[in-house]
Scaffold this motif. Sequence first.
Motif, PDB file in Angstrom:
ATOM      1  N   ARG A 136       0.807  -1.160  -0.082  1.00  0.00           N
ATOM      2  CA  ARG A 136      -0.070   0.006  -0.037  1.00  0.00           C
ATOM      3  C   ARG A 136       0.916   1.224   0.063  1.00  0.00           C
ATOM      4  O   ARG A 136       0.364   2.194  -0.764  1.00  0.00           O
ATOM      5  CB  ARG A 136      -0.959  -0.251   0.943  1.00  0.00           C
ATOM      6  N   GLU A 172       3.976   1.570  -1.163  1.00  0.00           N
ATOM      7  CA  GLU A 172       4.383   1.682  -2.386  1.00  0.00           C
ATOM      8  C   GLU A 172       3.554   2.286  -3.396  1.00  0.00           C
ATOM      9  O   GLU A 172       3.936   3.088  -4.369  1.00  0.00           O
ATOM     10  CB  GLU A 172       5.038   0.123  -2.994  1.00  0.00           C
ATOM     11  N   ARG A 173       2.326   1.606  -3.492  1.00  0.00           N
ATOM     12  CA  ARG A 173       1.104   2.031  -4.456  1.00  0.00           C
ATOM     13  C   ARG A 173       0.817   3.521  -4.139  1.00  0.00           C
ATOM     14  O   ARG A 173       0.669   4.409  -4.972  1.00  0.00           O
ATOM     15  CB  ARG A 173      -0.115   1.294  -4.155  1.00  0.00           C
ATOM     16  N   ASP A 174       0.658   3.851  -2.911  1.00  0.00           N
ATOM     17  CA  ASP A 174       0.386   5.326  -2.627  1.00  0.00           C
ATOM     18  C   ASP A 174       1.441   6.321  -3.141  1.00  0.00           C
ATOM     19  O   ASP A 174       1.185   7.452  -3.376  1.00  0.00           O
ATOM     20  CB  ASP A 174       0.170   5.625  -1.052  1.00  0.00           C
ATOM     21  N   ALA A 183       3.505   5.844  -5.588  1.00  0.00           N
ATOM     22  CA  ALA A 183       3.476   5.823  -7.108  1.00  0.00           C
ATOM     23  C   ALA A 183       2.238   6.703  -7.635  1.00  0.00           C
ATOM     24  O   ALA A 183       2.405   7.492  -8.524  1.00  0.00           O
ATOM     25  CB  ALA A 183       3.268   4.598  -7.579  1.00  0.00           C
ATOM     26  N   ARG A 184       1.191   6.408  -6.843  1.00  0.00           N
ATOM     27  CA  ARG A 184       0.119   7.478  -7.153  1.00  0.00           C
ATOM     28  C   ARG A 184       0.488   8.813  -6.910  1.00  0.00           C
ATOM     29  O   ARG A 184      -0.092   9.688  -7.602  1.00  0.00           O
ATOM     30  CB  ARG A 184      -1.201   6.977  -6.095  1.00  0.00           C
ATOM     31  N   ALA A 185       0.997   9.067  -5.817  1.00  0.00           N
ATOM     32  CA  ALA A 185       1.562  10.445  -5.550  1.00  0.00           C
ATOM     33  C   ALA A 185       2.280  11.044  -6.762  1.00  0.00           C
ATOM     34  O   ALA A 185       2.088  12.462  -7.091  1.00  0.00           O
ATOM     35  CB  ALA A 185       1.974  10.803  -4.379  1.00  0.00           C
ATOM     36  N   THR A 204       2.531  10.194  -9.673  1.00  0.00           N
ATOM     37  CA  THR A 204       1.561  10.281 -10.986  1.00  0.00           C
ATOM     38  C   THR A 204       0.915  11.792 -10.851  1.00  0.00           C
ATOM     39  O   THR A 204       0.788  12.256 -11.954  1.00  0.00           O
ATOM     40  CB  THR A 204       0.735   9.082 -11.029  1.00  0.00           C
ATOM     41  N   GLY A 205       0.370  11.740  -9.758  1.00  0.00           N
ATOM     42  CA  GLY A 205      -0.513  12.896  -9.665  1.00  0.00           C
ATOM     43  C   GLY A 205       0.232  14.469  -9.924  1.00  0.00           C
ATOM     44  O   GLY A 205      -0.139  15.114 -10.662  1.00  0.00           O
ATOM     45  N   GLU A 206       1.607  14.309  -9.199  1.00  0.00           N
ATOM     46  CA  GLU A 206       2.440  15.528  -9.509  1.00  0.00           C
ATOM     47  C   GLU A 206       2.693  15.761 -10.747  1.00  0.00           C
ATOM     48  O   GLU A 206       2.721  16.945 -11.281  1.00  0.00           O
ATOM     49  CB  GLU A 206       3.589  15.524  -8.400  1.00  0.00           C
ATOM     50  N   GLU A 216      -0.382  16.731 -13.107  1.00  0.00           N
ATOM     51  CA  GLU A 216      -0.938  18.010 -12.690  1.00  0.00           C
ATOM     52  C   GLU A 216       0.117  18.980 -13.409  1.00  0.00           C
ATOM     53  O   GLU A 216      -0.414  20.351 -13.773  1.00  0.00           O
ATOM     54  CB  GLU A 216      -0.958  18.377 -11.276  1.00  0.00           C
TER      55      GLU A 216
END
Length: 290
Positions: free
Chosen positions: A126, A128-130, A132-134, A136-138, A141
């Motif tokens: 989790r 690692e996933r979080d 990677a998600r953050a 990707t968002g940065e 955006e």
Amino acid sequence: MTTSENVEDPRRAEARRLRIDPGLSRSQLMQRFGVGNGTLSEWLSGINPPEWTRRPNAKDDLKERAIELRLEGATVPAIALEVGVSKSTAYQWTKHLPLDQTPEQAAERERRRVARMDEVRWEPHRKERDAARAATGERLEAWVGDLTDRELILTGAVAYWCEGAKEKPWGKTSKGLQYINSDPGLILLFLRYVELLGVERGKLTYRLSIHETADIPAATRWWADVVGVPVEDFRRATLKKHNPSTVRLNVGDSYRGCLMVYVPKSSRLYWEVEAVMGGIVAGASRRRLG
């Protein structure tokens, strides 16, 4: 030697007296009368040990903690690990406290155990996933950056066509722009969109669509803060009837219903949205064919 013989043995009364005053120990009494531990236990039945024989137990605090953990639902291995004793000691201290009184309690404890195991097993994934998600968002955006007015009109038209009120094939009478959504970000996008279409925000009207069991005043205040208007500008909320047989997940303080935004006298603006959407679809088709 039978119990009846013990009762009749004159040494019994003397042993009981000496146990009380002067308070001899068990080993002293066994040596004095030449009897074993079992016989002496029968003789002294009902007599508390002398105070001087009550030595402080270094593990008393650990035992109390073990009992506390047991009452909280901890297993014997978990208790042993927590207080730093063997499993057999932890069991002896807590065996009078069964974990489960009913099958339901046993099932609930097993559910919690499995949940804890899943938490331990999946926590690294989790994180690692979080991360990677953050990232990707940065990255994306930053790629979007600031939108031009043209881009805002295009995205606003798409947002409206997905969630806004549209004409029906059997009734070609436009009632103007009516937008509803539970996402504050999309609501703000729509407000910016209608501003670009030449509509002042002060001319818009708002209505809450919400379940009748929700905190309607609190939700209204929340949405009023989002769009930046007084609560008094809101029309009476549209309430959804409560159905006890429906299992609803959108409950609690985070549930604030949907906000409906009305643009008065906007029939011709509806034509514009319709035309822009037609252009977007046609442009996407040409891009694919090219």
